[in-house]
Scaffold this motif. Sequence first.
Motif, PDB file in Angstrom:
ATOM      1  N   GLU A   1       0.831  -1.212   0.000  1.00  0.00           N
ATOM      2  CA  GLU A   1       0.000   0.000   0.000  1.00  0.00           C
ATOM      3  C   GLU A   1       0.863   1.259   0.000  1.00  0.00           C
ATOM      4  O   GLU A   1       0.487   2.273  -0.584  1.00  0.00           O
ATOM      5  N   ALA A   2       2.017   1.204   0.660  1.00  0.00           N
ATOM      6  CA  ALA A   2       2.893   2.376   0.714  1.00  0.00           C
ATOM      7  C   ALA A   2       3.546   2.632  -0.646  1.00  0.00           C
ATOM      8  O   ALA A   2       3.751   3.788  -1.032  1.00  0.00           O
ATOM      9  N   TYR A   3       3.893   1.581  -1.357  1.00  0.00           N
ATOM     10  CA  TYR A   3       4.541   1.700  -2.664  1.00  0.00           C
ATOM     11  C   TYR A   3       3.608   1.086  -3.708  1.00  0.00           C
ATOM     12  O   TYR A   3       3.610  -0.114  -3.928  1.00  0.00           O
ATOM     13  N   LYS A   4       2.847   1.925  -4.341  1.00  0.00           N
ATOM     14  CA  LYS A   4       1.814   1.463  -5.275  1.00  0.00           C
ATOM     15  C   LYS A   4       2.395   0.679  -6.456  1.00  0.00           C
ATOM     16  O   LYS A   4       1.721  -0.167  -7.024  1.00  0.00           O
ATOM     17  N   ASN A   5       3.640   0.925  -6.848  1.00  0.00           N
ATOM     18  CA  ASN A   5       4.215   0.203  -7.981  1.00  0.00           C
ATOM     19  C   ASN A   5       4.983  -1.050  -7.541  1.00  0.00           C
ATOM     20  O   ASN A   5       5.663  -1.670  -8.340  1.00  0.00           O
ATOM     21  N   ALA A   6       4.872  -1.451  -6.288  1.00  0.00           N
ATOM     22  CA  ALA A   6       5.571  -2.635  -5.775  1.00  0.00           C
ATOM     23  C   ALA A   6       5.219  -3.908  -6.549  1.00  0.00           C
ATOM     24  O   ALA A   6       6.110  -4.717  -6.807  1.00  0.00           O
ATOM     25  N   PRO A   7       3.961  -4.123  -6.964  1.00  0.00           N
ATOM     26  CA  PRO A   7       3.676  -5.342  -7.731  1.00  0.00           C
ATOM     27  C   PRO A   7       4.443  -5.416  -9.056  1.00  0.00           C
ATOM     28  O   PRO A   7       4.716  -6.512  -9.558  1.00  0.00           O
ATOM     29  N   ASN A   8       4.851  -4.280  -9.612  1.00  0.00           N
ATOM     30  CA  ASN A   8       5.612  -4.294 -10.863  1.00  0.00           C
ATOM     31  C   ASN A   8       7.014  -4.893 -10.669  1.00  0.00           C
ATOM     32  O   ASN A   8       7.633  -5.345 -11.624  1.00  0.00           O
ATOM     33  N   TYR A   9       7.512  -4.894  -9.466  1.00  0.00           N
ATOM     34  CA  TYR A   9       8.855  -5.407  -9.173  1.00  0.00           C
ATOM     35  C   TYR A   9       8.849  -6.898  -8.822  1.00  0.00           C
ATOM     36  O   TYR A   9       9.877  -7.454  -8.463  1.00  0.00           O
ATOM     37  N   ARG A  10       7.697  -7.537  -8.915  1.00  0.00           N
ATOM     38  CA  ARG A  10       7.573  -8.931  -8.496  1.00  0.00           C
ATOM     39  C   ARG A  10       8.574  -9.850  -9.205  1.00  0.00           C
ATOM     40  O   ARG A  10       9.307 -10.592  -8.550  1.00  0.00           O
ATOM     41  N   LEU A  11       8.649  -9.798 -10.514  1.00  0.00           N
ATOM     42  CA  LEU A  11       9.581 -10.673 -11.252  1.00  0.00           C
ATOM     43  C   LEU A  11      11.037 -10.346 -10.914  1.00  0.00           C
ATOM     44  O   LEU A  11      11.872 -11.246 -10.819  1.00  0.00           O
ATOM     45  N   LEU A  12      11.336  -9.075 -10.744  1.00  0.00           N
ATOM     46  CA  LEU A  12      12.692  -8.676 -10.371  1.00  0.00           C
ATOM     47  C   LEU A  12      13.056  -9.267  -9.009  1.00  0.00           C
ATOM     48  O   LEU A  12      14.159  -9.771  -8.807  1.00  0.00           O
ATOM     49  N   MET A  13      12.097  -9.224  -8.077  1.00  0.00           N
ATOM     50  CA  MET A  13      12.351  -9.774  -6.739  1.00  0.00           C
ATOM     51  C   MET A  13      12.483 -11.293  -6.779  1.00  0.00           C
ATOM     52  O   MET A  13      13.286 -11.866  -6.043  1.00  0.00           O
ATOM     53  N   GLU A  14      11.700 -11.954  -7.614  1.00  0.00           N
ATOM     54  CA  GLU A  14      11.760 -13.414  -7.685  1.00  0.00           C
ATOM     55  C   GLU A  14      13.056 -13.898  -8.326  1.00  0.00           C
ATOM     56  O   GLU A  14      13.651 -14.869  -7.875  1.00  0.00           O
ATOM     57  N   ASN A  15      13.511 -13.231  -9.392  1.00  0.00           N
ATOM     58  CA  ASN A  15      14.655 -13.713 -10.161  1.00  0.00           C
ATOM     59  C   ASN A  15      15.965 -13.014  -9.811  1.00  0.00           C
ATOM     60  O   ASN A  15      17.034 -13.489 -10.176  1.00  0.00           O
ATOM     61  N   GLY A  16      15.881 -11.888  -9.138  1.00  0.00           N
ATOM     62  CA  GLY A  16      17.091 -11.111  -8.849  1.00  0.00           C
ATOM     63  C   GLY A  16      18.000 -11.790  -7.846  1.00  0.00           C
ATOM     64  O   GLY A  16      17.565 -12.540  -6.978  1.00  0.00           O
TER      65      GLY A  16
END
Length: 177
Positions: A118-133
Motif C-alpha cells: 500500500e505504501a509503494y503502489k508500484n511494488a507489484p511491478n517489481y515482483r519478477l525482479l524480486m523473484e529472479n534477482g
Amino acid sequence: MKTFAMTDRTELNHIKGRYVQKYAQEIDDWSALLLAEVEENFDRMKSDLDKSIDAIDKAAAAIKSNQRPVHFSDKKLAFWHGLAVSLPWSVVAIVSLCLFSWLISIGEEYRELRRIVEAYKNAPNYRLLMENGEILQKDGSNYLKLRPQANKGDLLIGREYIFDKKSKEMLVPLGRK
C-alpha cells in the motif's frame, strides 16, 4: 394446610390466645386472621423446602454412589494412569497454542507485506525482479547483481540490463504487459 373463614371464631380465639400467652398483648380479629395466613403460607413453604432438601439429598447420594475412587498399590502405575488421563488434553492444548501462535505470526507478516504494497503502489511491478534477482552483500551493503544483456532478443528479467548509450542510462526490465 388449614384454611380459615371469618366465621370460625374458635380458631381465631385460639390464635389470639396463643399471642396473648406468648407476648402478653391482645390483638384484634384482623391481626389474628393475618397471623393465620402467615402461618399457613409458612407451613406450605416449609413443606416445599423439605421436599427440595430431600431431592438434593437423593441427588447427592446418587452422585456419591457413582464415584469410584481409584487406588493404586504402585506409584509407577498411578503415574502412568495420571499421564494417560491428562496427556491427550495436554497435547491438544500444546498443538492449539502452537497453531494459534503460528496464525498470529502469519497475520503479522501479512499485515507488514500489505503495508509495504500500500505504501509503494508500484511494488507489484517489481515482483519478477524480486523473484529472479540475485542479491550480493559487499562491504555491509546489499546490491542487485545484474549483467549486460547477452542476446539482443532475449532478456532475462532480474538477471540482465540494457544500457542506453544515448541517455547513458541503465534500463532494468521489470516484466512485460
